[in-house]
Design a protein around this motif. Structure first.
Motif, short mmCIF file in Angstrom:
data_model
loop_
_atom_site.label_atom_id
_atom_site.label_comp_id
_atom_site.label_asym_id
_atom_site.label_seq_id
_atom_site.Cartn_x
_atom_site.Cartn_y
_atom_site.Cartn_z
N MET A 1 0.84 -1.20 0.00
CA MET A 1 0.00 0.00 0.00
C MET A 1 0.88 1.25 0.00
N ALA A 2 1.93 1.24 -0.78
CA ALA A 2 2.90 2.34 -0.70
C ALA A 2 2.71 3.38 -1.79
N PHE A 3 1.70 3.20 -2.62
CA PHE A 3 1.59 4.10 -3.78
C PHE A 3 0.90 5.42 -3.43
N PHE A 4 1.53 6.51 -3.83
CA PHE A 4 0.87 7.82 -3.77
C PHE A 4 1.03 8.50 -5.13
N GLN A 5 -0.04 9.00 -5.64
CA GLN A 5 0.01 9.62 -6.96
C GLN A 5 0.72 10.98 -6.90
N THR A 6 1.63 11.20 -7.83
CA THR A 6 2.25 12.53 -7.95
C THR A 6 1.22 13.47 -8.56
N PRO A 7 0.98 14.62 -7.93
CA PRO A 7 -0.04 15.54 -8.48
C PRO A 7 0.49 16.30 -9.70
N PRO A 8 -0.41 16.94 -10.43
CA PRO A 8 0.05 17.77 -11.57
C PRO A 8 0.74 19.01 -11.04
N GLU A 9 1.64 19.55 -11.85
CA GLU A 9 2.38 20.75 -11.43
C GLU A 9 2.37 21.78 -12.56
N LEU A 10 2.64 23.00 -12.18
CA LEU A 10 2.75 24.06 -13.18
C LEU A 10 4.16 24.62 -13.16
N GLY A 11 4.62 25.08 -14.32
CA GLY A 11 5.87 25.83 -14.37
C GLY A 11 5.53 27.30 -14.55
N ASN A 12 6.43 28.04 -15.17
CA ASN A 12 6.15 29.43 -15.50
C ASN A 12 5.05 29.43 -16.57
N THR A 13 3.92 30.06 -16.26
CA THR A 13 2.77 29.91 -17.16
C THR A 13 2.91 30.74 -18.44
N PHE A 14 3.91 31.58 -18.51
CA PHE A 14 4.20 32.21 -19.80
C PHE A 14 5.16 31.34 -20.61
N ASP A 15 6.27 30.95 -19.98
CA ASP A 15 7.28 30.16 -20.70
C ASP A 15 6.70 28.87 -21.25
N ASP A 16 5.75 28.29 -20.50
CA ASP A 16 5.21 26.99 -20.91
C ASP A 16 4.04 27.08 -21.88
N ASP A 17 3.74 28.30 -22.33
CA ASP A 17 2.55 28.45 -23.18
C ASP A 17 2.97 28.57 -24.65
N ARG A 18 2.91 27.45 -25.32
CA ARG A 18 3.35 27.38 -26.71
C ARG A 18 2.57 28.37 -27.59
N MET A 19 1.27 28.43 -27.39
CA MET A 19 0.43 29.27 -28.25
C MET A 19 0.74 30.74 -28.04
N LEU A 20 0.72 31.18 -26.80
CA LEU A 20 0.93 32.60 -26.52
C LEU A 20 2.30 33.06 -27.04
N ARG A 21 3.32 32.26 -26.81
CA ARG A 21 4.67 32.68 -27.20
C ARG A 21 4.82 32.73 -28.72
N SER A 22 4.24 31.75 -29.37
CA SER A 22 4.33 31.74 -30.83
C SER A 22 3.54 32.91 -31.43
N TYR A 23 2.37 33.17 -30.84
CA TYR A 23 1.54 34.28 -31.31
C TYR A 23 2.29 35.62 -31.17
N LEU A 24 2.92 35.81 -30.01
CA LEU A 24 3.64 37.08 -29.79
C LEU A 24 4.81 37.20 -30.76
N ALA A 25 5.49 36.08 -31.00
CA ALA A 25 6.62 36.09 -31.93
C ALA A 25 6.14 36.49 -33.33
N ARG A 26 4.95 36.04 -33.69
CA ARG A 26 4.42 36.36 -35.02
C ARG A 26 3.97 37.80 -35.13
N LYS A 27 3.35 38.29 -34.07
CA LYS A 27 2.65 39.57 -34.19
C LYS A 27 3.46 40.79 -33.77
#
Ligand SMILES: Cc1cc2nc3c(=O)[nH]c(=O)nc-3n(C[C@H](O)[C@H](O)[C@H](O)COP(=O)(O)OP(=O)(O)OC[C@H]3O[C@@H](n4cnc5c(N)ncnc54)[C@H](O)[C@@H]3O)c2cc1C
Length: 548
Positions: A1-27
């Motif tokens: 009974m040793a299992f514990f689920q690793t929860p989800p985590e966030l990083g920098n929410t700007f750096d990790d945002d593929r869409m926002l960064r690509s959009y800004l680079a384009r525009k």
């Protein structure tokens, strides 16, 4: 009974945002990109770090109404959650409203400001709500040309000093209705050169704000919308009574209250008629906030679900390895990126309008885009939040994971600031007032012209055909008001989804050419496989029969 689920985590929410960064680079033009990205990276560190962690721990710290003090005086004080007090400070200091009015980046100032909203919003328990109305009030006052009110309120609404910054409420909805505000009951009685307001405001979400814009009928004015006037008032010591806080499904940190105005001193903003017309800059602004916040919420839900999929092992491998799970999350990505681009197209045009670089053609596109973006992204926001919760299995349903809040908060997106049906009818009104589908046709043709890659051809054609079908449908039923009204939601959603798909194809082409990134093309193809064209003639008798 040793299992514990690793929860989800966030990083920098700007750096990790593929869409926002690509959009800004384009525009963004070269000189604006680095400083704007720097500001967003700082906001992303706060949002993905301390603010997110606090939002999980303080998820039940709801606002409280204190109606009386210890000695029996009526005080109607609302105690905000600690996270909201922190959000007030961050919002002012980072210019989450102010950046739009400082215009440091010309027509791109709105892109900076709304990107701050987009990056921060999912971590501060819907603090976007009072900010949206603050932005809307600032824009409405500027548009009114009322110099005295602009001088008094604008510096406060846009201040970067948390001690000086004001927020504003928008008190429109009464017990009679939020869609049909023309039947509002609040009356305005002259008192010197001001007025005193008497009535009940049924939903006031920024009750702790220092000021509000509201509608009331000056005594003697005719019934209906044209008889209402737009008023400015300051809340403190002004006969504003808080009857109770609403017990809501979501947005529970937002202190939404029912108010009684009993002789509240107020100043007309712009004459004594046509209040609904005069408050329209507020609605344009808050609806754009709604669309950006929908995209932000979708992105957050998806980011957490995608991270979890890498950590959660079932049937021998991570969920991220399961073709069906990947397929499900892939759909979420496509919806999210489509919503992002539609919302940001409206943002771009508002920025141009304020920098006075908007063409006549763009202005007619903007009139259509705002209601379409609000209604389309509102629906997507709920669907993606629901799917993302399911992607966590049982954990998605458990409060202290912080996940259920995402769905509850998303459910308000299609309701406030105009429901899906009401906004669909708004789209028809824009067309009836001399508008046409021409601006959208031009927009989609522009996207088609830049989309050259063979892998995108089918998706682009789907968008073009859907818009053409919508155009044929509205033309074919031009004389049949009730058929057009009945089909208005399918019509408006077709316009919204077709525009999203076209914008995604355009972006995908750019990303292929400039970033060698094929993910946006995959997203465009995925979106194209969903129902874009929703136009159908449904016999009214069928719907009627189901309700009889
Ligand atoms: C959390 C929250 C916070 C809010 N904060 C504020 C605030 O700060 N200030 C404020 O002024 N308001 C606020 N509102 C109110 C909100 O704007 C209204 O609830 C909303 O506009 C809908 O109005 P209603 O509740 O009267 O619904 P109704 O207008 O009664 O709508 C009921 C249903 O009928 C549909 N409908 C209505 N008219 C038509 C039509 N002609 N054809 C087809 N379908 C139609 C609608 O789409 C909806 O599905 C808030 C609401 C919520 C939930």
């Amino acid at each position: 009974m040793a299992f514990f689920q690793t929860p989800p985590e966030l990083g920098n929410t700007f750096d990790d945002d593929r869409m926002l960064r690509s959009y800004l680079a384009r525009k963004l033009p070269g000189d604006a990109r680095a400083p704007i990205e720097r500001e967003l990276r700082e906001a992303g560190a706060i949002s993905g770090g301390p603010l997110y962690r606090r939002s999980l721990v303080e998820g039940r710290d709801e606002p409280k109404l204190v109606p009386w003090d210890a000695w029996g005086h009526r005080v109607d004080r609302i105690e905000l959650s600690p996270l909201w007090r922190e959000a007030q400070k961050i919002a002012a200091e980072r210019g989450v409203v102010g950046a739009a009015y400082e215009r440091k980046f010309g027509e791109w100032s709105r892109v900076l400001q709304f990107s701050l909203v987009y990056v921060l919003e999912p971590s501060w328990h819907v603090y976007s709500c009072p900010l949206a109305m603050t932005d809307g009030a600032a824009r409405t006052l500027v548009a009114s040309g009322n110099a005295a009110l602009v001088e008094r309120a604008l510096p406060r609404l846009t201040s970067r000093d948390p001690e000086k910054a004001w927020t504003s409420g928008q008190w429109m909805t009464e017990r009679t209705g939020g869609s049909d505000v023309a039947i509002s009951e609040t009356i305005a009685r002259p008192d010197g050169d001001k007025f005193r307001l008497y009535g009940t405001k049924w939903f006031s979400s920024a009750t702790t704000s220092q000021m509000a814009l509201t509608l009331a009928r000056p005594e003697g004015n005719p019934p209906g919308g044209s008889g209402l006037a737009l008023f400015y008032l300051e809340v403190a010591d002004n006969n504003v009574f808080v009857n109770r806080l609403k017990d809501k499904l979501g947005t529970r940190m937002v202190p939404t209250a029912e108010l009684t105005l009993d002789g509240t001193l107020a100043v007309p903003v712009m004459g004594l008629r046509d209040g609904i017309k005069h408050i329209s800059p507020m609605l344009t602004t808050t609806r754009t906030w709604n669309a950006v916040c929908a995209a932000a919420g979708m992105h957050r839900a998806l980011t957490l679900a995608a991270d979890y999929a890498k950590k959660r092992v079932q049937f021998g491998s991570a969920l991220a390895e399961k073709p069906l799970h990947v397929d499900t999350l892939g759909w979420c990505v496509a919806e999210t990126w489509g919503a992002f681009l539609l919302a940001y197209r409206a943002v771009e045009l508002i920025g141009k309008e304020e920098a006075r670089t908007l063409t006549e053609e763009d202005a007619s596109l903007l009139r259509l885009l705002v209601p379409i973006a609000k209604l389309t992204t509102g629906k997507q926001g709920v669907a993606v939040a629901s799917e993302a919760l399911e992607a966590f299995g049982g954990a998605g349903y458990i409060e202290d994971t912080g996940l259920p809040r995402m769905l509850r908060d998303a459910q308000v997106l299609p309701i406030w600031e105009g429901t899906t049906n009401v906004l669909s009818l708004d789209v028809l009104r824009v067309l009836a007032r001399g508008g046409s589908l021409e601006p959208l046709a031009r927009e989609i043709a522009r996207c088609a012209a830049s989309t050259k890659d063979a892998s995108l051809r089918g998706a682009m054609e789907t968008a073009t055909r859907a818009l053409e079908h919508a155009g044929q449908w509205i033309l074919a039923h031009a004389g049949d008001k009730s058929t057009v009204e009945q089909g208005a939601r399918r019509f408006a959603l077709t316009l919204g989804r077709a525009t999203e798909l076209a914008l995604l194809c355009e972006h995908a082409q750019w990303a292929l050419d400039h970033e060698k990134d094929a993910r946006f093309a995959a997203a465009a193809r995925t979106l194209a496989r969903t129902v874009i064209d929703q136009i159908q003639d449904v016999p009214f008798e069928d719907a009627r029969a189901l309700l009889d």
